[in-house]
Design a protein around this motif. Structure first.
Motif, mmCIF file in Angstrom:
data_model
loop_
_atom_site.group_PDB
_atom_site.id
_atom_site.type_symbol
_atom_site.label_atom_id
_atom_site.label_comp_id
_atom_site.label_asym_id
_atom_site.label_seq_id
_atom_site.Cartn_x
_atom_site.Cartn_y
_atom_site.Cartn_z
ATOM 1 N N LYS A 1 0.832 -1.206 0.000
ATOM 2 C CA LYS A 1 0.000 0.000 0.000
ATOM 3 C C LYS A 1 0.870 1.261 0.000
ATOM 4 O O LYS A 1 0.420 2.343 -0.377
ATOM 5 C CB LYS A 1 -0.907 0.018 1.227
ATOM 6 N N LYS A 2 2.139 1.090 0.423
ATOM 7 C CA LYS A 2 3.028 2.232 0.578
ATOM 8 C C LYS A 2 4.123 2.294 -0.481
ATOM 9 O O LYS A 2 4.668 3.361 -0.752
ATOM 10 C CB LYS A 2 3.695 2.177 1.963
ATOM 11 N N LYS A 3 4.475 1.151 -1.071
ATOM 12 C CA LYS A 3 5.597 1.133 -2.009
ATOM 13 C C LYS A 3 5.418 0.020 -3.029
ATOM 14 O O LYS A 3 4.707 -0.971 -2.770
ATOM 15 C CB LYS A 3 6.915 0.967 -1.254
ATOM 16 N N ASN A 4 6.087 0.167 -4.157
ATOM 17 C CA ASN A 4 5.976 -0.823 -5.224
ATOM 18 C C ASN A 4 7.053 -1.899 -5.164
ATOM 19 O O ASN A 4 6.839 -3.019 -5.622
ATOM 20 C CB ASN A 4 6.040 -0.135 -6.593
ATOM 21 N N ASN A 5 8.216 -1.545 -4.640
ATOM 22 C CA ASN A 5 9.342 -2.480 -4.605
ATOM 23 C C ASN A 5 9.557 -2.972 -3.177
ATOM 24 O O ASN A 5 10.012 -2.223 -2.312
ATOM 25 C CB ASN A 5 10.605 -1.793 -5.124
ATOM 26 N N VAL A 6 9.214 -4.219 -2.918
ATOM 27 C CA VAL A 6 9.325 -4.807 -1.585
ATOM 28 C C VAL A 6 10.348 -5.940 -1.632
ATOM 29 O O VAL A 6 10.279 -6.811 -2.513
ATOM 30 C CB VAL A 6 7.965 -5.346 -1.093
ATOM 31 N N VAL A 7 11.291 -5.928 -0.699
ATOM 32 C CA VAL A 7 12.326 -6.964 -0.634
ATOM 33 C C VAL A 7 12.311 -7.589 0.759
ATOM 34 O O VAL A 7 12.357 -6.881 1.766
ATOM 35 C CB VAL A 7 13.719 -6.392 -0.947
ATOM 36 N N VAL A 8 12.249 -8.908 0.791
ATOM 37 C CA VAL A 8 12.204 -9.669 2.039
ATOM 38 C C VAL A 8 13.372 -10.646 2.061
ATOM 39 O O VAL A 8 13.649 -11.316 1.063
ATOM 40 C CB VAL A 8 10.879 -10.452 2.160
ATOM 41 N N ALA A 9 14.065 -10.728 3.187
ATOM 42 C CA ALA A 9 15.145 -11.708 3.360
ATOM 43 C C ALA A 9 14.697 -12.774 4.352
ATOM 44 O O ALA A 9 14.227 -12.441 5.449
ATOM 45 C CB ALA A 9 16.410 -11.021 3.865
ATOM 46 N N VAL A 10 14.814 -14.044 3.970
ATOM 47 C CA VAL A 10 14.412 -15.146 4.858
ATOM 48 C C VAL A 10 15.537 -16.165 4.961
ATOM 49 O O VAL A 10 16.266 -16.423 3.998
ATOM 50 C CB VAL A 10 13.126 -15.850 4.372
ATOM 51 N N SER A 11 15.679 -16.760 6.121
ATOM 52 C CA SER A 11 16.597 -17.887 6.282
ATOM 53 C C SER A 11 15.976 -19.133 5.662
ATOM 54 O O SER A 11 14.759 -19.336 5.745
ATOM 55 C CB SER A 11 16.870 -18.153 7.765
#
Length: 411
Positions: A235-245
């Motif tokens: 809702k706030k940004k177009n580019n979302v990056v998530v880091a997961v183990s």
């Protein structure tokens, strides 16, 4: 030093494991070892009498410098679990027959948790049977999960690669997500400890906001809360990056990677091979939200990127290799070299030596207070811990535009 030295490498490689090998070799020669043997493919290869005289392969100071800059295990590695002594004495008798024949005084093994189990068992057998060899372990693992040492050689370079690559992925997405939502999930190594995944936050700086979410295996993973976080972010940004183990688990203990239904491989130490967490989460996001997703697995790149190795890491890896030879030469056995942090500012460290029985098969996890309360990021304390370990560069020797490595010729 009157006798000979033998050294082996075990477990998953790192960008600096060969710097430890170089430290073992140079220190052993400097202390008067007649010969320094290298085990081909660790203790498993040694049982098949696969070993070499390293002086025939490391012939100059330039070779030592090349070796320090060469990723992977120069001698070859293995994941071989020695049986308990009472279960199969014949294996131990064979090992010590070869050691005695080669007039080995010091046995040095470079590896992680499972490798220290090998040092423990061999040193115990030597004491029980009155053998004279000394057994010392050299810490090595990008996972940074060895107990009693401030950090492990290999971690700093992997953290540097992860922080750098995360930053580049974020930058790449910023150029692709105009008016369209793009969610990238980066999968980073780490079965039970999140030291590597936390390093993705090293990407934060004046020119980068870093990943939006970071999930470590120390905290149970809640899929519903994860999806809620994603919905709020887009809702706030177009580019979302998530880091997961790779090792993130549900509250019931199941790995997220298991939810994809992939067949599992289990190694000699009973460890499941984990892969697919990022892919599963991307598929879930696509099906429930309908936006574009991308999964990225750093996989073996994070442990083999010697072109981006930390100078601190390479130097410390060399240092602990030398310290292991010194300890064994001075009578220590059943021990592992550790790194003690002396000072944060300026960063300084020193080597110590600890009983391997207190280290083998134990895991050091990220402290809970270094993870945010909601379990979706790491704290400044974590970054203060890791930043000194990624400092400096060790320029590779370039030939035709590509880094040169020390090569072990095939027969």
């Amino acid at each position: 030093m009157k006798g000979n030295v033998i050294v082996g490498q075990s477990g998953g490689p790192t960008a600096v494991i060969n710097s430890s090998l170089a430290g073992v070799y140079k220190t052993a020669i400097d202390r008067g070892a007649a010969k320094v043997y290298g085990m081909r493919y660790g203790i498993q290869g040694f049982l098949d009498e696969q070993y070499v005289d390293l002086s025939k392969h490391i012939k100059s100071d330039m070779d030592i410098e090349l070796l320090k800059r060469t990723p992977s295990a120069y001698l070859g590695s293995c994941r071989y679990k020695l049986p308990e002594i009472h279960e199969d004495k014949a294996i131990y008798e064979k090992i010590f027959e070869i050691l005695n024949r080669l007039e080995i005084e010091c046995f040095i093994y470079i590896g992680g948790n499972d490798s220290m189990d090998t040092i423990k068992k061999l040193s115990d057998y030597a004491i029980i049977t009155g053998q004279s060899q000394k057994f010392v372990g050299v810490p090595k693992t990008i996972d940074n999960d060895l107990a009693l040492t401030d950090h492990t050689p290999g971690y700093g370079s992997a953290a540097k690669y992860i922080g750098t690559s995360t930053k580049e992925i974020i930058r790449d997405g910023m150029g692709l997500s105009y008016k369209k939502v793009l969610i990238t999930v980066i999968e980073i190594m780490g079965r039970n400890a999140g030291w590597l995944t936390g390093a993705s936050a090293l990407s934060v700086g004046e020119d980068c906001d870093g990943p939006d979410l970071i999930y470590l295996p120390e905290i149970p993973f809640d899929i519903d809360k994860f999806m809620e976080k994603i919905r709020n972010l887009i809702k706030k940004k177009n580019n979302v990056v998530v880091a997961v183990s790779e090792g993130i688990k549900l509250k019931d203990g199941r790995y997220v990677s298991e939810l994809s239904g992939n067949a599992e491989y289990v190694d000699a130490f009973g460890h499941k091979q984990l892969t697919g967490s990022a892919t599963y989460l991307c598929n879930l996001i696509s099906s429930e939200i309908g936006c574009k997703t991308r999964s990225v697995e750093f996989s073996s790149l994070q442990r083999s990127a010697s072109h981006l190795a930390s100078r601190v890491d390479i130097n410390e890896a060399f240092m602990v290799g030398g310290a292991a030879v010194k300890a064994a030469d001075e009578g220590d056995t059943g021990k592992m070299v550790v790194i003690d942090r002396v000072s944060d500012d300026p960063y300084q460290c020193a080597t110590g030596i600890y009983d391997v029985h207190k280290i083998a098969n134990d895991e050091k996890l990220v402290p809970r207070e270094w993870i945010t309360r909601d379990g979706t990021y790491i704290t400044e304390d974590f970054l203060n811990y890791v930043r000194p370990l990624i400092q400096g560069d060790y320029a590779p020797f370039m030939v035709n535009g590509i880094p040169r490595h020390l090569y072990f010729p095939k027969k």
